[in-house]
Write a protein that holds these residues in place. Structure first.
Motif, PDB file in Angstrom:
ATOM      1  N   LEU A  33      22.609 -53.330  22.769  1.00  0.00           N
ATOM      2  CA  LEU A  33      22.581 -52.329  21.715  1.00  0.00           C
ATOM      3  C   LEU A  33      21.268 -51.560  21.678  1.00  0.00           C
ATOM      4  CD1 LEU A  33      24.272 -54.336  18.850  1.00  0.00           C
ATOM      5  CD2 LEU A  33      25.288 -52.578  20.280  1.00  0.00           C
ATOM      6  N   ALA A  34      20.189 -52.179  22.093  1.00  0.00           N
ATOM      7  CA  ALA A  34      18.872 -51.540  21.996  1.00  0.00           C
ATOM      8  C   ALA A  34      18.681 -50.437  23.027  1.00  0.00           C
ATOM      9  CB  ALA A  34      17.773 -52.578  22.142  1.00  0.00           C
ATOM     10  N   LEU A  35      19.146 -50.641  24.246  1.00  0.00           N
ATOM     11  CA  LEU A  35      18.906 -49.660  25.308  1.00  0.00           C
ATOM     12  C   LEU A  35      19.521 -48.292  25.005  1.00  0.00           C
ATOM     13  CD1 LEU A  35      17.622 -49.165  28.044  1.00  0.00           C
ATOM     14  CD2 LEU A  35      19.708 -50.006  29.099  1.00  0.00           C
ATOM     15  N   PRO A  36      20.797 -48.196  24.640  1.00  0.00           N
ATOM     16  CA  PRO A  36      21.338 -46.866  24.312  1.00  0.00           C
ATOM     17  C   PRO A  36      20.677 -46.257  23.073  1.00  0.00           C
ATOM     18  CG  PRO A  36      23.115 -48.433  24.631  1.00  0.00           C
ATOM     19  CD  PRO A  36      21.845 -49.204  24.646  1.00  0.00           C
ATOM     20  N   ALA A  37      20.345 -47.079  22.092  1.00  0.00           N
ATOM     21  CA  ALA A  37      19.726 -46.550  20.880  1.00  0.00           C
ATOM     22  C   ALA A  37      18.358 -45.951  21.173  1.00  0.00           C
ATOM     23  CB  ALA A  37      19.607 -47.653  19.840  1.00  0.00           C
ATOM     24  N   VAL A  38      17.573 -46.630  21.963  1.00  0.00           N
ATOM     25  CA  VAL A  38      16.239 -46.120  22.315  1.00  0.00           C
ATOM     26  C   VAL A  38      16.353 -44.859  23.155  1.00  0.00           C
ATOM     27  CG1 VAL A  38      14.140 -46.645  23.614  1.00  0.00           C
ATOM     28  CG2 VAL A  38      15.090 -48.338  22.073  1.00  0.00           C
ATOM     29  N   ALA A  58      27.502 -44.173  25.928  1.00  0.00           N
ATOM     30  CA  ALA A  58      28.366 -45.283  25.520  1.00  0.00           C
ATOM     31  C   ALA A  58      29.329 -45.658  26.637  1.00  0.00           C
ATOM     32  CB  ALA A  58      29.141 -44.907  24.262  1.00  0.00           C
ATOM     33  N   LEU A  59      29.901 -44.678  27.287  1.00  0.00           N
ATOM     34  CA  LEU A  59      30.846 -44.960  28.360  1.00  0.00           C
ATOM     35  C   LEU A  59      30.150 -45.597  29.558  1.00  0.00           C
ATOM     36  CD1 LEU A  59      33.750 -44.746  29.297  1.00  0.00           C
ATOM     37  CD2 LEU A  59      33.214 -42.493  30.203  1.00  0.00           C
ATOM     38  N   CYS A  60      29.015 -45.052  29.958  1.00  0.00           N
ATOM     39  CA  CYS A  60      28.278 -45.612  31.110  1.00  0.00           C
ATOM     40  C   CYS A  60      27.789 -47.022  30.825  1.00  0.00           C
ATOM     41  CB  CYS A  60      27.111 -44.706  31.466  1.00  0.00           C
ATOM     42  SG  CYS A  60      27.616 -43.143  32.186  1.00  0.00           S
ATOM     43  N   MET A  61      27.231 -47.244  29.661  1.00  0.00           N
ATOM     44  CA  MET A  61      26.722 -48.575  29.339  1.00  0.00           C
ATOM     45  C   MET A  61      27.855 -49.585  29.247  1.00  0.00           C
ATOM     46  SD  MET A  61      23.483 -48.450  29.282  1.00  0.00           S
ATOM     47  CE  MET A  61      23.070 -49.978  28.493  1.00  0.00           C
ATOM     48  N   ALA A  62      28.994 -49.177  28.711  1.00  0.00           N
ATOM     49  CA  ALA A  62      30.135 -50.099  28.590  1.00  0.00           C
ATOM     50  C   ALA A  62      30.711 -50.444  29.961  1.00  0.00           C
ATOM     51  CB  ALA A  62      31.211 -49.483  27.708  1.00  0.00           C
TER      52      ALA A  62
END
Length: 68
Positions: A19-24, A60-64
């Motif tokens: 959760l931290a990586l996309p938020a940052v 979101a799509l790439c991280m998922a």
């Protein structure tokens, strides 16, 4: 929120690191665009909003897809 929904739909685990990586990343990009907008004389706030949403969806799509 998009990232969490995508991870839940794909049945992948949610951790603090996930959760931290996309938020940052989104925070830095949006603040960078805001800084550029304040420095320029042009007003492109709508571009920041639309770009932020597209970046959030892509992130979101790439991280998922890449998080195991």
């Amino acid at each position: 929120m998009l990232f969490v929904a995508t991870m839940l739909a794909m049945g992948k685990p949610l951790t603090a690191d996930n959760l931290a990586l996309p938020a940052v990343a989104l925070f830095l990009v949006v603040n960078g665009c805001d800084y550029i907008e304040r420095k320029s004389r042009k007003n492109f706030q709508q571009l920041i909003v639309a770009g932020s949403f597209l970046l959030a969806m892509a992130s979101a799509l790439c991280m998922a897809l890449w998080i195991v």
